[in-house]
Motif scaffolding. Sequence first.
Motif, PDB file in Angstrom:
ATOM      1  N   ALA A  14       0.829  -1.206   0.000  1.00  0.00           N
ATOM      2  CA  ALA A  14       0.000   0.000   0.000  1.00  0.00           C
ATOM      3  C   ALA A  14       0.864   1.257   0.000  1.00  0.00           C
ATOM      4  O   ALA A  14       1.858   1.334   0.728  1.00  0.00           O
ATOM      5  CB  ALA A  14      -0.920  -0.004   1.212  1.00  0.00           C
ATOM      6  N   LYS A  17      -2.041   3.658   3.151  1.00  0.00           N
ATOM      7  CA  LYS A  17      -2.284   2.434   3.924  1.00  0.00           C
ATOM      8  C   LYS A  17      -3.735   2.236   4.350  1.00  0.00           C
ATOM      9  O   LYS A  17      -4.445   3.199   4.617  1.00  0.00           O
ATOM     10  CB  LYS A  17      -1.457   2.454   5.222  1.00  0.00           C
ATOM     11  CG  LYS A  17       0.029   2.552   5.040  1.00  0.00           C
ATOM     12  CD  LYS A  17       0.610   1.330   4.380  1.00  0.00           C
ATOM     13  CE  LYS A  17       2.112   1.482   4.161  1.00  0.00           C
ATOM     14  NZ  LYS A  17       2.625   0.469   3.243  1.00  0.00           N
ATOM     15  N   TRP A  19      -5.502   0.864   7.510  1.00  0.00           N
ATOM     16  CA  TRP A  19      -5.126   0.561   8.911  1.00  0.00           C
ATOM     17  C   TRP A  19      -6.345   0.812   9.798  1.00  0.00           C
ATOM     18  O   TRP A  19      -6.548   1.892  10.322  1.00  0.00           O
ATOM     19  CB  TRP A  19      -3.921   1.419   9.336  1.00  0.00           C
ATOM     20  CG  TRP A  19      -3.305   0.964  10.626  1.00  0.00           C
ATOM     21  CD1 TRP A  19      -3.228   1.658  11.797  1.00  0.00           C
ATOM     22  CD2 TRP A  19      -2.658  -0.300  10.883  1.00  0.00           C
ATOM     23  NE1 TRP A  19      -2.604   0.914  12.764  1.00  0.00           N
ATOM     24  CE2 TRP A  19      -2.237  -0.298  12.232  1.00  0.00           C
ATOM     25  CE3 TRP A  19      -2.401  -1.434  10.105  1.00  0.00           C
ATOM     26  CZ2 TRP A  19      -1.576  -1.375  12.818  1.00  0.00           C
ATOM     27  CZ3 TRP A  19      -1.750  -2.514  10.683  1.00  0.00           C
ATOM     28  CH2 TRP A  19      -1.336  -2.473  12.025  1.00  0.00           C
ATOM     29  N   SER A 107      -0.042 -12.515   2.966  1.00  0.00           N
ATOM     30  CA  SER A 107      -1.464 -12.834   3.083  1.00  0.00           C
ATOM     31  C   SER A 107      -2.235 -12.254   1.908  1.00  0.00           C
ATOM     32  O   SER A 107      -3.215 -12.845   1.461  1.00  0.00           O
ATOM     33  CB  SER A 107      -2.033 -12.343   4.412  1.00  0.00           C
ATOM     34  OG  SER A 107      -2.140 -10.949   4.422  1.00  0.00           O
ATOM     35  N   SER A 139      -8.632 -11.275   3.987  1.00  0.00           N
ATOM     36  CA  SER A 139      -7.621 -10.304   4.401  1.00  0.00           C
ATOM     37  C   SER A 139      -7.853  -9.049   3.582  1.00  0.00           C
ATOM     38  O   SER A 139      -7.897  -9.117   2.349  1.00  0.00           O
ATOM     39  CB  SER A 139      -6.245 -10.898   4.093  1.00  0.00           C
ATOM     40  OG  SER A 139      -5.240 -10.044   4.497  1.00  0.00           O
ATOM     41  N   GLY A 140      -8.004  -7.914   4.242  1.00  0.00           N
ATOM     42  CA  GLY A 140      -8.374  -6.684   3.525  1.00  0.00           C
ATOM     43  C   GLY A 140      -7.456  -6.388   2.350  1.00  0.00           C
ATOM     44  O   GLY A 140      -7.912  -6.135   1.221  1.00  0.00           O
ATOM     45  N   SER A 141      -6.139  -6.473   2.595  1.00  0.00           N
ATOM     46  CA  SER A 141      -5.191  -6.111   1.535  1.00  0.00           C
ATOM     47  C   SER A 141      -5.286  -7.069   0.343  1.00  0.00           C
ATOM     48  O   SER A 141      -4.905  -6.719  -0.772  1.00  0.00           O
ATOM     49  CB  SER A 141      -3.767  -6.110   2.092  1.00  0.00           C
ATOM     50  OG  SER A 141      -3.461  -7.353   2.683  1.00  0.00           O
ATOM     51  N   ARG A 144      -6.954  -6.106  -3.004  1.00  0.00           N
ATOM     52  CA  ARG A 144      -6.231  -5.326  -4.020  1.00  0.00           C
ATOM     53  C   ARG A 144      -5.358  -6.201  -4.909  1.00  0.00           C
ATOM     54  O   ARG A 144      -4.948  -5.782  -5.989  1.00  0.00           O
ATOM     55  CB  ARG A 144      -5.360  -4.262  -3.326  1.00  0.00           C
ATOM     56  CG  ARG A 144      -6.154  -3.289  -2.430  1.00  0.00           C
ATOM     57  CD  ARG A 144      -5.247  -2.220  -1.814  1.00  0.00           C
ATOM     58  NE  ARG A 144      -4.147  -2.818  -1.110  1.00  0.00           N
ATOM     59  CZ  ARG A 144      -3.823  -2.585   0.168  1.00  0.00           C
ATOM     60  NH1 ARG A 144      -4.522  -1.739   0.901  1.00  0.00           N
ATOM     61  NH2 ARG A 144      -2.792  -3.181   0.714  1.00  0.00           N
ATOM     62  N   SER A 190      -1.308  -7.903  11.720  1.00  0.00           N
ATOM     63  CA  SER A 190      -1.948  -6.654  11.303  1.00  0.00           C
ATOM     64  C   SER A 190      -3.363  -6.597  11.865  1.00  0.00           C
ATOM     65  O   SER A 190      -3.844  -5.543  12.268  1.00  0.00           O
ATOM     66  CB  SER A 190      -1.938  -6.524   9.780  1.00  0.00           C
ATOM     67  OG  SER A 190      -2.424  -7.699   9.186  1.00  0.00           O
ATOM     68  N   ASP A 281       5.004  -1.681   6.551  1.00  0.00           N
ATOM     69  CA  ASP A 281       3.726  -2.284   6.906  1.00  0.00           C
ATOM     70  C   ASP A 281       3.791  -2.853   8.327  1.00  0.00           C
ATOM     71  O   ASP A 281       4.556  -2.360   9.131  1.00  0.00           O
ATOM     72  CB  ASP A 281       3.336  -3.306   5.830  1.00  0.00           C
ATOM     73  CG  ASP A 281       3.084  -2.586   4.523  1.00  0.00           C
ATOM     74  OD1 ASP A 281       2.051  -1.921   4.439  1.00  0.00           O
ATOM     75  OD2 ASP A 281       3.944  -2.623   3.627  1.00  0.00           O
ATOM     76  N   ALA A 282       3.032  -3.911   8.583  1.00  0.00           N
ATOM     77  CA  ALA A 282       2.965  -4.431   9.949  1.00  0.00           C
ATOM     78  C   ALA A 282       4.144  -5.348  10.240  1.00  0.00           C
ATOM     79  O   ALA A 282       3.996  -6.518  10.604  1.00  0.00           O
ATOM     80  CB  ALA A 282       1.647  -5.153  10.166  1.00  0.00           C
TER      81      ALA A 282
HETATM   82  O1  PMV Z   1      -5.122  -6.984   5.120  1.00  0.00           O
HETATM   83  P1  PMV Z   1      -4.128  -7.186   6.193  1.00  0.00           P
HETATM   84  O2  PMV Z   1      -4.701  -7.754   7.425  1.00  0.00           O
HETATM   85  O3  PMV Z   1      -2.924  -7.911   5.665  1.00  0.00           O
HETATM   86  O4  PMV Z   1      -3.599  -5.733   6.640  1.00  0.00           O
HETATM   87  C1  PMV Z   1      -2.744  -4.955   5.859  1.00  0.00           C
HETATM   88  C2  PMV Z   1      -2.268  -3.786   6.605  1.00  0.00           C
HETATM   89  C3  PMV Z   1      -1.065  -3.079   6.025  1.00  0.00           C
HETATM   90  O5  PMV Z   1      -0.254  -3.961   5.288  1.00  0.00           O
HETATM   91  C4  PMV Z   1      -0.233  -2.543   7.182  1.00  0.00           C
HETATM   92  C5  PMV Z   1      -1.459  -1.895   5.153  1.00  0.00           C
HETATM   93  C6  PMV Z   1      -2.020  -2.218   3.802  1.00  0.00           C
HETATM   94  O6  PMV Z   1      -2.828  -1.414   3.332  1.00  0.00           O
HETATM   95  O7  PMV Z   1      -1.638  -3.219   3.183  1.00  0.00           O
END
Ligand code: PMV
Length: 329
Positions: A14, A17, A19, A107, A139-141, A144, A190, A281-282
Motif C-alpha cells: 500500500a 495504507k 489501517w 497474506s 484479508s483486507g489487503s 487489491r 496486522s 507495513d505491519a
Molecule cells: O489486510 P491485512 O490484514 O494484511 O492488513 C494490511 C495492513 C497493512 O499492510 C499494514 C497496510 C495495507 O494497506 O496493506
Amino acid sequence: MTSRHTVRAHTNIALVKYWGKENDELIIPLTGSISMTLDALYTETQVTFSETFTEDTFYLDDEKQSGKSLDKVIGIIDLIRNQARITTKAEIISYNHVPTAAGLASSASGIAALATATSRAAGLNLSDEALSRLARRGSGSASRSIYGGLVEWQKGEDDKTSFAVQIDPADWGLGMFVIVNNRSKKKMSSREGMKHTVDTSAYIDAWIETTSQDIIDMKAAIKARDFKTMGEITENSAYKMHATTMGAKPPFTYLEPASLEGLSFVRKLREKGLLAYATMDAGPNVKILVQSKDREMIEEALVEEFGHDKIIYSEVGSGIQDIESFEGV
Ligand code: PMV
C-alpha cells in the motif's frame, strides 16, 4: 468428480495504507487505500475439489497446515462452497514466493490466489469485483491483489460496495525495493495491531481524516504521473500509520533499530538528489518506492549499505493469472 484450478497472484504494497476496520467481521475498512502490485513477490495456488476427499487439506510450501492457518483457508472455501452450492472437500497446495508474514504481505497474494483458484475450481465464473470482495473477507489487503498496477480499495459501506479496482496499469516505470531486515514471523499481526489501534489510539481520528484526503491527492498525483508527490504521500502515509500505533494504549511499534536505519538511508538517498520514498507495513521491513530508471544507482547504494542478500527489487506486477503448473518449485 474432480475439478482443479491453478493461479498466480502477486502481492501488493500500500502507498496509502489501510489501517483499521469499520466492520471486523466483514472486513469493511475505515478508509480507502491505494497500492502497487509487485511482480517479484507472488503466491501460486492449486485447488482441487474431489468427491474422494474426506476432509479439507492445505499444504503451504510443502508443509501440511493445521489450526489457525487451516481454519482461515477453510473460512474462505466455505464462502465459495455456499455460493457454488457444493459440499465437496478440497485440497489446497500453495507456494509463497514471498517471505511469509515478515510484513511483506504474503497474506494478500495468498488469499487472492486462494479465492480465485477455489471459485474457478468450483465452477464459478466470478467478475474481478466479486473476486475482490471474496478476497477481502480473508484479508483486507488481498482485495487489491486481484489487479495489477496501481489499485484502489474503495472503502464502501457493506459487503457489496467494499472492493478494489485498478486505477492505473502503471506501465510507466515504477519500482520498489524491499530491505529485508527480518524474515521471521511478526509479533503482532496486522489484524490485532489495527484493532488495538482503532480501540485505543489517541491519533485515530486524525488518521481517518487525513487518509481520506491522501486518497484524493494520490489519485490526482497518479493521474498527473507526478512521482515526487506520489512518493511524498506514500512516505507520509506510512509514518502516520506507525504513529497511530505509538499513540495506542499500551503503545506498540513494528519499527526495529534496522527499520530506522532503513528510513534514514532513504532520506540520505534524497539528499543525494535521488527520488526514493519509504513505506512500512505491519513488520520491520522498509520498502522503497522508486522510478525504474533510477534502479541501478539506488540498488548499488543499498547493496553497499545493507548487503546483497537483504535487497529485493520488483517492478509493477500484473493481476491474477491462470497457470498450468507451479513455477520454480
Ligand atoms: O489486510 P491485512 O490484514 O494484511 O492488513 C494490511 C495492513 C497493512 O499492510 C499494514 C497496510 C495495507 O494497506 O496493506
